[in-house]
Design a protein around this motif. Structure first.
Motif, PDB file in Angstrom:
ATOM      1  N   UNK A  12       0.845  -1.200   0.000  1.00 45.31           N
ATOM      2  CA  UNK A  12       0.000   0.000   0.000  1.00 45.31           C
ATOM      3  C   UNK A  12       0.880   1.250   0.000  1.00 45.31           C
ATOM      4  N   UNK A  13       1.890   1.273   0.844  1.00 42.05           N
ATOM      5  CA  UNK A  13       2.802   2.426   0.879  1.00 42.05           C
ATOM      6  C   UNK A  13       3.522   2.601  -0.461  1.00 42.05           C
ATOM      7  N   UNK A  14       3.983   1.500  -1.049  1.00 42.97           N
ATOM      8  CA  UNK A  14       4.688   1.552  -2.329  1.00 42.97           C
ATOM      9  C   UNK A  14       3.786   2.115  -3.422  1.00 42.97           C
ATOM     10  N   UNK A  25       3.883   7.833  -7.466  1.00 44.38           N
ATOM     11  CA  UNK A  25       3.999   9.102  -8.204  1.00 44.38           C
ATOM     12  C   UNK A  25       5.168   9.970  -7.744  1.00 44.38           C
ATOM     13  N   UNK A  26       5.540   9.860  -6.475  1.00 42.64           N
ATOM     14  CA  UNK A  26       6.704  10.581  -5.956  1.00 42.64           C
ATOM     15  C   UNK A  26       7.972   9.930  -6.509  1.00 42.64           C
ATOM     16  N   UNK A  61       2.822  12.153  -2.045  1.00 42.02           N
ATOM     17  CA  UNK A  61       1.983  11.158  -2.710  1.00 42.02           C
ATOM     18  C   UNK A  61       0.508  11.488  -2.677  1.00 42.02           C
ATOM     19  N   UNK A  62       0.056  12.262  -1.697  1.00 45.74           N
ATOM     20  CA  UNK A  62      -1.365  12.583  -1.660  1.00 45.74           C
ATOM     21  C   UNK A  62      -1.727  13.754  -2.575  1.00 45.74           C
ATOM     22  N   UNK A  64      -5.003   8.168  -7.900  1.00 42.60           N
ATOM     23  CA  UNK A  64      -4.678   7.076  -6.990  1.00 42.60           C
ATOM     24  C   UNK A  64      -5.688   7.038  -5.852  1.00 42.60           C
ATOM     25  N   UNK A  65      -5.568   6.002  -5.067  1.00 41.12           N
ATOM     26  CA  UNK A  65      -6.450   5.843  -3.899  1.00 41.12           C
ATOM     27  C   UNK A  65      -5.911   6.554  -2.673  1.00 41.12           C
ATOM     28  N   UNK A  66      -4.811   7.275  -2.797  1.00 43.74           N
ATOM     29  CA  UNK A  66      -4.150   7.886  -1.639  1.00 43.74           C
ATOM     30  C   UNK A  66      -5.059   8.843  -0.868  1.00 43.74           C
TER      31      UNK A  66
END
Length: 141
Positions: A87-89, A94-95, A103-104, A109-111
């Motif tokens: 999930x973290x990966x 995008x980063x 990333x947010x 993405x689902x972030x």
């Protein structure tokens, strides 16, 4: 990417009765973490999605026959640590590829939904508990 993101999530939900655990669409690839009893129907649906979108995009750009998608790779989660690191990966991708600094900030993405669901404190705890350094190394040993 927005249209493909929506279609990707719908394809996963239709074939698993679950929303993806995490997903991220980038200009040249995507990642999706799926909860599924059987992976074959999900892979088959992704192949159909690839075929439909390739046909549509090639028609729009008058590039008939151009290969857009290059396959699907699946990986079973090896445990809770593998799941959370994945999930973290996915959210960090995008980063990693230089599209955003946080990333947010990536809209495909689902972030953002993940942060809304678990909160920033829990997301930070999970990030620290399941780092992506050396992601994947040693899980198949």
């Amino acid at each position: 990417m927005g249209d493909f993101s929506q279609r990707l999530v719908e394809a996963i939900e239709t074939n698993t009765n679950h929303a993806p655990a995490a997903w991220c669409v980038l200009p040249n690839h995507y990642h999706v973490l799926v909860r599924a009893e059987e992976v074959k129907p999900v892979v088959a649906e992704l192949a159909r999605l690839h075929g439909r979108t390739s046909f549509e995009w090639n028609r729009e750009e008058n590039a008939r026959g151009r290969k857009i998608w290059h396959g699907v790779a699946d990986r079973a989660m090896r445990g809770e640590g593998h799941f959370w690191a994945t999930i973290n990966y996915i959210h960090h991708n995008p980063v990693k590829h230089g599209h955003v600094e946080k990333w947010d900030d990536w809209p495909f993405s689902s972030a953002i939904g993940y942060l809304d669901e678990v909160g920033r404190d829990e997301a930070t705890r999970t990030w620290k508990a399941y780092p992506i350094l050396d992601y994947g190394k040693g899980w198949d040993d």
